[in-house]
Design a protein around this motif. Structure first.
Motif, PDB file in Angstrom:
ATOM      1  N   ASP A 329      -3.725   8.450  -1.202  1.00 30.79           N
ATOM      2  CA  ASP A 329      -5.152   8.411  -0.900  1.00 30.79           C
ATOM      3  C   ASP A 329      -5.321   9.032   0.490  1.00 30.79           C
ATOM      4  O   ASP A 329      -4.797   8.516   1.478  1.00 30.79           O
ATOM      5  CB  ASP A 329      -5.610   6.947  -0.911  1.00 30.79           C
ATOM      6  N   LEU A 330      -6.015  10.146   0.529  1.00 30.32           N
ATOM      7  CA  LEU A 330      -6.044  10.939   1.766  1.00 30.32           C
ATOM      8  C   LEU A 330      -6.973  10.376   2.836  1.00 30.32           C
ATOM      9  O   LEU A 330      -7.072  10.930   3.928  1.00 30.32           O
ATOM     10  CB  LEU A 330      -6.377  12.404   1.455  1.00 30.32           C
ATOM     11  N   ARG A 331      -7.611   9.243   2.545  1.00 30.53           N
ATOM     12  CA  ARG A 331      -8.310   8.551   3.622  1.00 30.53           C
ATOM     13  C   ARG A 331      -7.289   7.940   4.569  1.00 30.53           C
ATOM     14  O   ARG A 331      -7.615   7.586   5.696  1.00 30.53           O
ATOM     15  CB  ARG A 331      -9.242   7.484   3.053  1.00 30.53           C
ATOM     16  N   GLY A 332      -6.060   7.803   4.073  1.00 29.54           N
ATOM     17  CA  GLY A 332      -4.946   7.399   4.948  1.00 29.54           C
ATOM     18  C   GLY A 332      -5.043   5.994   5.500  1.00 29.54           C
ATOM     19  O   GLY A 332      -4.540   5.723   6.585  1.00 29.54           O
ATOM     20  N   THR A 333      -5.671   5.078   4.774  1.00 29.77           N
ATOM     21  CA  THR A 333      -5.848   3.731   5.320  1.00 29.77           C
ATOM     22  C   THR A 333      -4.801   2.736   4.824  1.00 29.77           C
ATOM     23  O   THR A 333      -4.748   1.617   5.314  1.00 29.77           O
ATOM     24  CB  THR A 333      -7.246   3.183   4.951  1.00 29.77           C
ATOM     25  N   GLU A 337       1.255   3.245   1.748  1.00 29.39           N
ATOM     26  CA  GLU A 337       1.289   4.670   1.387  1.00 29.39           C
ATOM     27  C   GLU A 337       1.746   5.536   2.555  1.00 29.39           C
ATOM     28  O   GLU A 337       2.413   6.549   2.368  1.00 29.39           O
ATOM     29  CB  GLU A 337      -0.084   5.139   0.886  1.00 29.39           C
ATOM     30  N   HIS A 338       1.366   5.140   3.743  1.00 25.57           N
ATOM     31  CA  HIS A 338       1.770   5.861   4.946  1.00 25.57           C
ATOM     32  C   HIS A 338       3.299   5.855   5.065  1.00 25.57           C
ATOM     33  O   HIS A 338       3.933   6.886   5.279  1.00 25.57           O
ATOM     34  CB  HIS A 338       1.117   5.166   6.140  1.00 25.57           C
ATOM     35  N   ARG A 339       3.892   4.693   4.904  1.00 26.92           N
ATOM     36  CA  ARG A 339       5.353   4.570   4.996  1.00 26.92           C
ATOM     37  C   ARG A 339       6.025   5.353   3.870  1.00 26.92           C
ATOM     38  O   ARG A 339       6.997   6.077   4.094  1.00 26.92           O
ATOM     39  CB  ARG A 339       5.755   3.096   4.909  1.00 26.92           C
ATOM     40  N   ARG A 388      -9.873  18.052   2.480  1.00 20.68           N
ATOM     41  CA  ARG A 388     -10.219  16.644   2.685  1.00 20.68           C
ATOM     42  C   ARG A 388      -9.555  16.086   3.930  1.00 20.68           C
ATOM     43  O   ARG A 388     -10.151  15.312   4.673  1.00 20.68           O
ATOM     44  CB  ARG A 388      -9.774  15.837   1.458  1.00 20.68           C
ATOM     45  N   ASN A 389      -8.302  16.458   4.147  1.00 18.26           N
ATOM     46  CA  ASN A 389      -7.565  15.906   5.280  1.00 18.26           C
ATOM     47  C   ASN A 389      -6.613  16.973   5.810  1.00 18.26           C
ATOM     48  O   ASN A 389      -5.530  17.202   5.289  1.00 18.26           O
ATOM     49  CB  ASN A 389      -6.796  14.649   4.844  1.00 18.26           C
ATOM     50  N   GLN A 390      -7.055  17.622   6.883  1.00 19.45           N
ATOM     51  CA  GLN A 390      -6.320  18.744   7.468  1.00 19.45           C
ATOM     52  C   GLN A 390      -4.935  18.334   7.965  1.00 19.45           C
ATOM     53  O   GLN A 390      -3.975  19.099   7.850  1.00 19.45           O
ATOM     54  CB  GLN A 390      -7.167  19.294   8.628  1.00 19.45           C
TER      55      GLN A 390
END
Ligand SMILES: *[C@@H]1O[C@H](CO)[C@@H](O)[C@H](O)[C@H]1NC(C)=O
Ligand SMILES: *[C@@H]1O[C@H](CO)[C@@H](O)[C@H](O)[C@H]1NC(C)=O
Ligand SMILES: *[C@@H]1O[C@H](CO)[C@@H](O)[C@H](O)[C@H]1NC(C)=O
Length: 544
Positions: A329-333, A337-339, A388-390
């Protein structure tokens, strides 16, 4: 998509013009793009996919969804087809994984319906108006002709296409019990499937940018079993090859394409050679709640071993591995998912596998009953007009280019010190400047000696720790404790050195991407810490 759906010289500049043009420009300075569509068809040489000249072609694809009820490739209500194709190329992808349902190939009365009539029957009146506006030459084409136009448009932009049979019935995928999961399911008749694969392979046999066919997305469900996999998958593979010997034949595993471990015991035997590729899907949710709940070093170590056991071993056995779905999810919250994604980047750089990002799609005409559903995994935004997310795109640009290939000479071997969190590498810009992160193609070649010394190949310089909170240095005295770097923690992604007999530090970055050393993070069993600024991977490089 799986079950739980819901700088220095690398300057990435994105220029968006306003309506009606859709221009995305990425300037990659200091590196050469090696992935032009050239010398097709593709074949395999051991674990590498190569072109007619024997040179490696790394598939850096993005999935473009064309298997839902609407069948038409998504986004043509938002932008002209050629603009979308161009944006794929401009974002640095060399390939599209284009999904399709079997019925598009086997049901002629369905395939011959015009887009206007088909969307009308789904009640998508406004969507027709929007497709008419953006793609007036497409709206009255039949569904199958429009599919061919999408492939053609990508070809004109030198984008390769992998045709991915996603489902039988046009619909969102995938659930265990949706009737499309395994041979013998309600909508998964093996004979119809083989017929559809043959027809599709035949239809595109003169179309050179169609370089591969994935036989079936995410096999799954209560009926899945290994004997039937060996009974039907080779039949599908032979049928595709007989109809079009030019395409790579791509086979997926069981359990939503997360498991190919069974190949270890029983090789696939086919009549043809040098065309077979295996595919794997890897998301954060493939591993339940592990990423969010476990110590990140432990999670990355454990899940990486698991991926190697279930699919990564194929590379060592001499088969190409195409990681045909991954993404976040490219909102990155999401912490988990980040890990996951940083761990993914570490393995993707090390193994240098071929891949396809999920997904190009910024929004769907109609998905699971929702009109204009936003796709937060989509690299384009819901209007298909902006990235969406550079930050995310910049990060994956690091793995769009190959690090290695089949034509490697021992003398050219070196390493880069890759930083998964940023997608950048440790660089020496000049002797007077501190070491900092920059684009990997600009990196000197490093060597990692049996004595654990990290030195710049062909020089006397080695990496030295200079105390907690200080910049890491290059020096020529390379025998002290502070020049020995060990890969520590369960992830083996932290480079640690001793600054005294009883005190260690880890390589890290500061807020300006300068390379420093700090106390090592998350070594103890703490589940709420984030060590990723300290994650580095020593990546073998044989191409430069
Ligand atoms: C073929 O498509 C038509 C039009 O959508 C549909 O009415 C028919 O039921 C389909 N046939 C099969 C066998 O799926
Ligand atoms: C982009 O993704 C990163 C994580 O990869 C996240 O930290 C950031 O907030 C996201 N940016 C936007 C604009 O959503
Ligand atoms: C390191 O060891 C020395 C000598 O044993 C001791 O004096 C010092 O306090 C120790 N330092 C740390 C940080 O434990």
């Amino acid at each position: 998509m799986g079950r739980y759906s819901f700088s220095y010289t690398l300057v990435i500049t994105t220029i968006f013009s306003t309506f009606p043009l859709f221009i995305t420009t990425i300037f990659l300075c200091g590196s050469t793009l090696q992935n032009k569509v050239e010398s097709l068809p593709l074949s395999t040489n051991g674990r590498w996919i190569v072109n007619e000249d024997g040179k490696r072609v790394k598939l850096a694809c993005v999935s473009w969804v064309s298997h839902l009820e609407t069948i038409l490739a998504q986004g043509l209500n938002k932008k002209p087809l050629d603009d979308i194709s161009k944006s794929v190329k401009d974002m640095g992808f060399n390939c599209v994984r284009l999904t399709w349902p079997i019925l598009l190939a086997t049901n002629d009365s369905l395939a011959s319906i015009t887009i206007r009539d088909h969307f009308s029957s789904l009640g998508l009146v406004q969507t027709i108006i929007d497709i008419q506006k953006n793609n007036p030459s497409i709206v009255d084409l039949s569904l199958i002709k429009a599919f061919q136009e999408v492939v053609k448009s990508l070809g004109e932009k030198e984008v390769m296409v992998i045709l991915d049979n996603h489902v039988t019935q046009p619909q969102w995928c995938c659930g265990n019990n949706d009737g499309n999961g395994f041979f013998g399911d309600k909508y998964f008749d093996p004979d119809l499937w083989i017929k559809g694969l043959s027809k599709m392979a035949d239809m595109f046999k003169e179309v050179s940018n169609v370089v591969g066919m994935s036989l079936r997305n995410e096999l799954r469900g209560p009926k899945q079993n290994v004997p039937d996999w060996y009974r039907y998958m080779p039949k599908g593979a032979e049928a595709v090859h007989a109809a079009n010997p030019n395409v790579l034949v791509i086979l997926s595993g069981l359990s939503f394409d997360t498991d190919l471990a069974f190949i270890q015991n029983q090789p696939v035997t086919l009549s043809f050679k040098r065309k077979l590729v295996f595919e794997l899907h890897w998301y954060s949710f493939s591993d339940g709640n592990t990423w969010a709940s476990m110590n990140p070093n432990q999670a990355c170590g454990q899940i990486t071993r698991n991926v190697m056991r279930k699919a990564g071993f194929l590379l060592d056995q001499g088969w190409p591995l195409f990681v045909s779905e991954f993404g976040i999810d490219l909102r990155g919250t999401s912490v988990g998912e980040h890990r996951y994604f940083n761990c993914f980047m570490a393995l993707a750089s090390e193994l240098d596998f071929d891949w396809a990002l999920w997904t190009l799609v910024g929004s769907y005409y109609l998905r699971e009953g929702v009109v204009e559903m936003n796709e937060y995994y989509g690299i384009l935004d819901s209007d298909w007009s902006q990235i969406r997310n550079q930050t995310f795109l910049q990060k994956i640009s690091a793995i769009q280019l190959p690090f290695q290939g089949p034509d490697s000479q021992e003398s050219k071997h070196n390493k880069v010190i890759f930083h998964p969190l940023t997608g950048l590498c440790v660089l020496r810009k000049s002797l007077s400047e501190p070491l900092s992160l920059g684009p990997c193609p600009n990196s000197d070649g490093w060597e990692y000696t049996p004595q654990n010394i990290l030195s710049i190949k062909g020089t006397y310089f080695c990496l030295q720790a200079d105390g907690e909170g200080n910049e890491a240095k290059l020096g020529t005295t390379c025998s002290n404790l502070n020049t020995k770097w060990e890969l520590i923690s369960d992830s083996k992604l932290q480079l640690s050195s001793k600054i005294s007999d009883n005190s260690s530090v880890c390589l890290d970055i500061d807020s300006n991407n300068i390379i420093v050393t700090n106390a090592c993070k998350c070594i103890s069993i703490d589940n709420n810490c984030d060590p990723e600024s300290q994650w580095f991977k020593l990546v073998d490089r044989t191409m430069s």
